[in-house]
Write an enzyme that holds these catalytic residues in place. Structure first.
Site, PDB file in Angstrom:
ATOM      1  N   ASN A   1       2.118  24.518 -19.160  1.00  0.00           N
ATOM      2  CA  ASN A   1       3.411  24.237 -18.207  1.00  0.00           C
ATOM      3  C   ASN A   1       2.264  24.239 -16.833  1.00  0.00           C
ATOM      4  O   ASN A   1       3.181  23.847 -15.614  1.00  0.00           O
ATOM      5  CB  ASN A   1       3.956  25.969 -18.304  1.00  0.00           C
ATOM      6  CG  ASN A   1       5.676  25.934 -18.932  1.00  0.00           C
ATOM      7  OD1 ASN A   1       5.088  24.588 -19.529  1.00  0.00           O
ATOM      8  ND2 ASN A   1       5.756  26.711 -18.767  1.00  0.00           N
TER       9      ASN A   1
ATOM     10  N   CYS B   1      19.783  22.730 -21.175  1.00  0.00           N
ATOM     11  CA  CYS B   1      19.430  23.258 -22.192  1.00  0.00           C
ATOM     12  C   CYS B   1      19.945  24.468 -22.873  1.00  0.00           C
ATOM     13  O   CYS B   1      20.650  25.934 -22.297  1.00  0.00           O
ATOM     14  CB  CYS B   1      17.693  23.263 -22.277  1.00  0.00           C
ATOM     15  SG  CYS B   1      17.221  24.820 -21.061  1.00  0.00           S
TER      16      CYS B   1
ATOM     17  N   ARG C   1      20.098  24.119 -15.844  1.00  0.00           N
ATOM     18  CA  ARG C   1      18.812  23.669 -15.831  1.00  0.00           C
ATOM     19  C   ARG C   1      19.039  22.048 -14.489  1.00  0.00           C
ATOM     20  O   ARG C   1      18.547  21.788 -14.495  1.00  0.00           O
ATOM     21  CB  ARG C   1      17.744  23.741 -16.489  1.00  0.00           C
ATOM     22  CG  ARG C   1      17.722  25.465 -17.097  1.00  0.00           C
ATOM     23  CD  ARG C   1      17.216  24.956 -18.286  1.00  0.00           C
ATOM     24  NE  ARG C   1      15.545  24.522 -17.328  1.00  0.00           N
ATOM     25  CZ  ARG C   1      13.802  24.775 -18.650  1.00  0.00           C
ATOM     26  NH1 ARG C   1      14.316  24.843 -19.512  1.00  0.00           N
ATOM     27  NH2 ARG C   1      12.682  25.026 -17.736  1.00  0.00           N
TER      28      ARG C   1
ATOM     29  N   ASP D   1      10.149  34.372 -18.993  1.00  0.00           N
ATOM     30  CA  ASP D   1       9.065  33.766 -20.370  1.00  0.00           C
ATOM     31  C   ASP D   1       8.251  34.410 -21.159  1.00  0.00           C
ATOM     32  O   ASP D   1       8.518  34.067 -22.116  1.00  0.00           O
ATOM     33  CB  ASP D   1       7.882  32.851 -19.658  1.00  0.00           C
ATOM     34  CG  ASP D   1       8.506  31.401 -19.741  1.00  0.00           C
ATOM     35  OD1 ASP D   1       9.465  31.091 -19.299  1.00  0.00           O
ATOM     36  OD2 ASP D   1       7.588  30.028 -18.634  1.00  0.00           O
TER      37      ASP D   1
HETATM   38  N1  EPU Z   1      16.918  25.558 -10.230  1.00  0.00           N
HETATM   39  C1  EPU Z   1      17.445  25.021  -9.281  1.00  0.00           C
HETATM   40  N2  EPU Z   1      17.803  23.097  -9.091  1.00  0.00           N
HETATM   41  C2  EPU Z   1      16.252  22.225  -9.707  1.00  0.00           C
HETATM   42  C3  EPU Z   1      15.532  23.558 -10.463  1.00  0.00           C
HETATM   43  C4  EPU Z   1      16.084  25.230 -10.356  1.00  0.00           C
HETATM   44  O1  EPU Z   1      18.700  25.168  -9.363  1.00  0.00           O
HETATM   45  O2  EPU Z   1      16.927  21.481  -8.793  1.00  0.00           O
HETATM   46  C5  EPU Z   1      17.213  26.764 -10.883  1.00  0.00           C
HETATM   47  C6  EPU Z   1      16.933  27.118 -12.569  1.00  0.00           C
HETATM   48  O3  EPU Z   1      18.379  26.678 -12.709  1.00  0.00           O
HETATM   49  C7  EPU Z   1      16.601  27.818 -12.920  1.00  0.00           C
HETATM   50  C8  EPU Z   1      15.684  28.505 -11.958  1.00  0.00           C
HETATM   51  O4  EPU Z   1      16.177  27.526 -10.424  1.00  0.00           O
HETATM   52  O5  EPU Z   1      17.804  29.209 -12.313  1.00  0.00           O
HETATM   53  C9  EPU Z   1      14.488  28.493 -12.241  1.00  0.00           C
HETATM   54  O6  EPU Z   1      14.072  27.029 -11.972  1.00  0.00           O
HETATM   55  P1  EPU Z   1      12.636  26.487 -12.574  1.00  0.00           P
HETATM   56  O7  EPU Z   1      13.108  24.484 -11.845  1.00  0.00           O
HETATM   57  O8  EPU Z   1      11.510  27.310 -11.808  1.00  0.00           O
HETATM   58  O9  EPU Z   1      12.168  26.258 -13.628  1.00  0.00           O
HETATM   59  P2  EPU Z   1      11.610  24.802 -14.198  1.00  0.00           P
HETATM   60  O10 EPU Z   1      11.142  23.866 -13.065  1.00  0.00           O
HETATM   61  O11 EPU Z   1      12.443  23.823 -15.048  1.00  0.00           O
HETATM   62  C10 EPU Z   1       9.661  26.310 -15.334  1.00  0.00           C
HETATM   63  C11 EPU Z   1       8.966  26.526 -16.844  1.00  0.00           C
HETATM   64  C12 EPU Z   1      10.387  27.160 -17.573  1.00  0.00           C
HETATM   65  C13 EPU Z   1       9.691  28.607 -16.548  1.00  0.00           C
HETATM   66  C14 EPU Z   1      10.580  28.268 -15.857  1.00  0.00           C
HETATM   67  C15 EPU Z   1      10.523  29.761 -15.068  1.00  0.00           C
HETATM   68  C16 EPU Z   1       7.497  24.391 -16.598  1.00  0.00           C
HETATM   69  C17 EPU Z   1       7.474  23.085 -17.893  1.00  0.00           C
HETATM   70  N3  EPU Z   1       8.707  25.292 -17.149  1.00  0.00           N
HETATM   71  O12 EPU Z   1      10.804  24.833 -15.584  1.00  0.00           O
HETATM   72  O13 EPU Z   1       9.182  27.757 -18.752  1.00  0.00           O
HETATM   73  O14 EPU Z   1      10.650  29.656 -18.134  1.00  0.00           O
HETATM   74  O15 EPU Z   1       9.388  27.374 -14.363  1.00  0.00           O
HETATM   75  O16 EPU Z   1       9.389  30.630 -14.721  1.00  0.00           O
HETATM   76  O17 EPU Z   1       6.716  24.868 -16.428  1.00  0.00           O
HETATM   77  C18 EPU Z   1       9.114  28.136 -21.184  1.00  0.00           C
HETATM   78  O18 EPU Z   1       7.518  27.392 -21.146  1.00  0.00           O
HETATM   79  O19 EPU Z   1       9.649  28.858 -22.131  1.00  0.00           O
HETATM   80  C19 EPU Z   1      10.040  27.457 -20.140  1.00  0.00           C
HETATM   81  C20 EPU Z   1      11.282  27.364 -20.185  1.00  0.00           C
END
Ligand code: EPU
Length: 417
Positions: free
Chosen positions: A23, A116, A121, A304
């Site tokens: 990540n 997903c 998300r 995670d």
């Molecule tokens: N969210 C929104 N709107 C947005 C973006 C996010 O409502 O525009 C919500 C999401 O639905 C969720 C929360 O905010 O409920 C947090 O989501 P976040 O955007 O932080 O997640 P992400 O950036 O998509 C990254 C990691 C994930 C990890 C999460 C939380 C990467 C590539 N992925 O996802 O990693 O779980 O942060 O720490 O960095 C994994 O590695 O298995 C994995 C899923």
């Protein structure tokens, strides 16, 4: 499709080297789009998700060469600004090319990632941030189309803390005209790692690692070389493996400071955690005590690590309450763990885990990356054989997990189907 087979009952002992963080690598590899010239990245993990983002960068016209864990990317001659559905549906993090493309080329067309297994998300906060920086955004035929002649600095508040949202907007703001302030920004180590790379490229960024990040846009960035930080979730997974199996495992090449919440919880269960520079030694306690866990944004307990910790609690003495506050559907592993004999009930965002004396091997199905890791962990202590199907999920985020587990004494192998 491959499956992973685990024969439970071995106590894990020995040393494992932790790989670079998936990540952290994903946004950092995407950041190569922001500049002309060759960027070089070392300690890049060899994973399916990394291969996916490199394919995407190549499809945009970047030249990519990789050798073992070193990747060189030259995005001087970008020929396209589209991330197609076929790539984005395989990996949501493909959205990380949206802001670099708009900042560099003035336009991007990126397939909207769908929901997903772990939640809906949405990417509304990425889009809102980019709009605040002056881009026009249309959603047509399942694609986000964003345009801006030159992005302009802005004050941006994130309603929810978002890791990739913060990363995307930070990359856009790095090349915007004027000052941007990101409020309620994610504080994850992966955000700091990206900020460090952007600063090496010539960006002006203050406050990464806090909730307020200030970015003074610059006209252009220059190529750089950087080493990817260690994967705190891979490390956390092996820490749980050691505590769960009554083991004694030393992890090298890790960053213990990024694992404070996990170390703290493991110590509360009775395991001993010793930190020596970039190594961590985990020695299991006499018994596994139960503790409650609530997932939170960094520096809180990582979502995670929730599935893996649930396995530990399934084998603990007593009852543990696990609350998932980040994703609305991240308990899919529960029904598979129940098949192995775990006693878990779920109500909304809360799981009640009552420790059992033994788990029993059975065929199970992986539903997402961390759920798959939890099934491998459960297999390590289950009596008999556990077969984990749909292991492509695990290959997205754990480098050679069965080799690394075997190295410390696990009886685990992969079978081609
Ligand atoms: N969210 C929104 N709107 C947005 C973006 C996010 O409502 O525009 C919500 C999401 O639905 C969720 C929360 O905010 O409920 C947090 O989501 P976040 O955007 O932080 O997640 P992400 O950036 O998509 C990254 C990691 C994930 C990890 C999460 C939380 C990467 C590539 N992925 O996802 O990693 O779980 O942060 O720490 O960095 C994994 O590695 O298995 C994995 C899923």
């Amino acid at each position: 499709m491959d499956k992973i087979v685990v024969e439970g009952g071995n106590c894990l002992t020995g040393t494992v080297a932790i790989s670079g963080a998936k990540n952290a690598a994903l946004p950092i590899l995407a950041s190569a789009l922001l500049t002309d010239g060759m960027c070089t990245f070392t300690n890049v993990p060899d994973l399916q998700d990394i291969r996916s983002i490199l394919l995407l960068l190549e499809s945009l016209g970047a030249t990519v060469t990789s050798d073992a864990h070193t990747v060189a990317i030259d995005a001087t001659n970008l020929a396209a600004s589209e991330a197609p559905y076929d790539l984005v549906r395989k990996m949501r993090a493909s959205i990380l090319v949206l802001c670099p493309l708009v900042a560099r080329l003035g336009h991007a067309r990126v397939s909207l990632p769908g929901g997903c297994a772990i939640g809906a998300r949405p990417i509304n906060l990425h889009l809102k941030g980019l709009e605040r920086l002056g881009a026009t955004i249309d959603i047509r035929h399942g694609y986000v189309e964003a345009r801006a002649r030159r992005l302009k600095g802005a004050d941006i508040y994130f309603d929810t803390v978002t890791v990739t949202g913060t990363e995307n907007i930070m990359m856009a703001a790095a090349l915007a005209d004027g000052v941007s302030v990101l409020r309620n920004a994610a504080r994850e180590p992966e955000v700091v790692a990206l900020a460090d790379v952007l600063v090496k490229m010539g960006a002006s960024i203050q406050g990464a690692g806090t909730a307020v990040i200030t970015i003074n846009g610059v006209k252009e960035l220059r190529p750089t070389q950087t080493e990817i930080i260690p994967d705190r979730i891979e490390a956390g997974t092996f820490m749980v493996a050691a505590a769960l199996t009554g083991g004694d495992v030393t992890l090298t090449h890790c960053q213990p400071a990024h694992l404070s919440a996990v170390c703290d919880k493991l110590q509360q269960t009775g395991a001993n955690v010793e930190i020596q520079g970039t190594s961590l030694r985990i020695t299991a306690g006499q018994a596994i005590g139960s503790v409650d866990v609530r997932t939170q944004t960094y520096p809180g307990f990582p979502t995670d690590m929730q599935a893996q910790f649930m396995v530990l609690m399934s084998c603990a003495e007593g009852q543990s309450i696990i609350k998932e506050t980040i994703f609305e559907n991240r308990f899919i592993h529960v029904s598979e763990l129940r098949r192995l004999g775990a006693d878990i009930t779920v109500s909304g965002d809360t799981a009640v885990v009552r420790g059992v004396k033994s788990l029993f091997g059975a065929p199970v199905m992986a539903s997402d990356l961390r759920a798959s890791a939890s099934l491998v962990l459960a297999g390590l202590v289950a009596e008999g054989v556990t077969e984990i199907n749909r292991v492509y999920h695990i290959d997205r985020g754990y480098e050679q997990i069965e080799d690394k587990m075997r190295q410390i004494g696990a009886s685990i192998w992969r079978e081609k189907m």
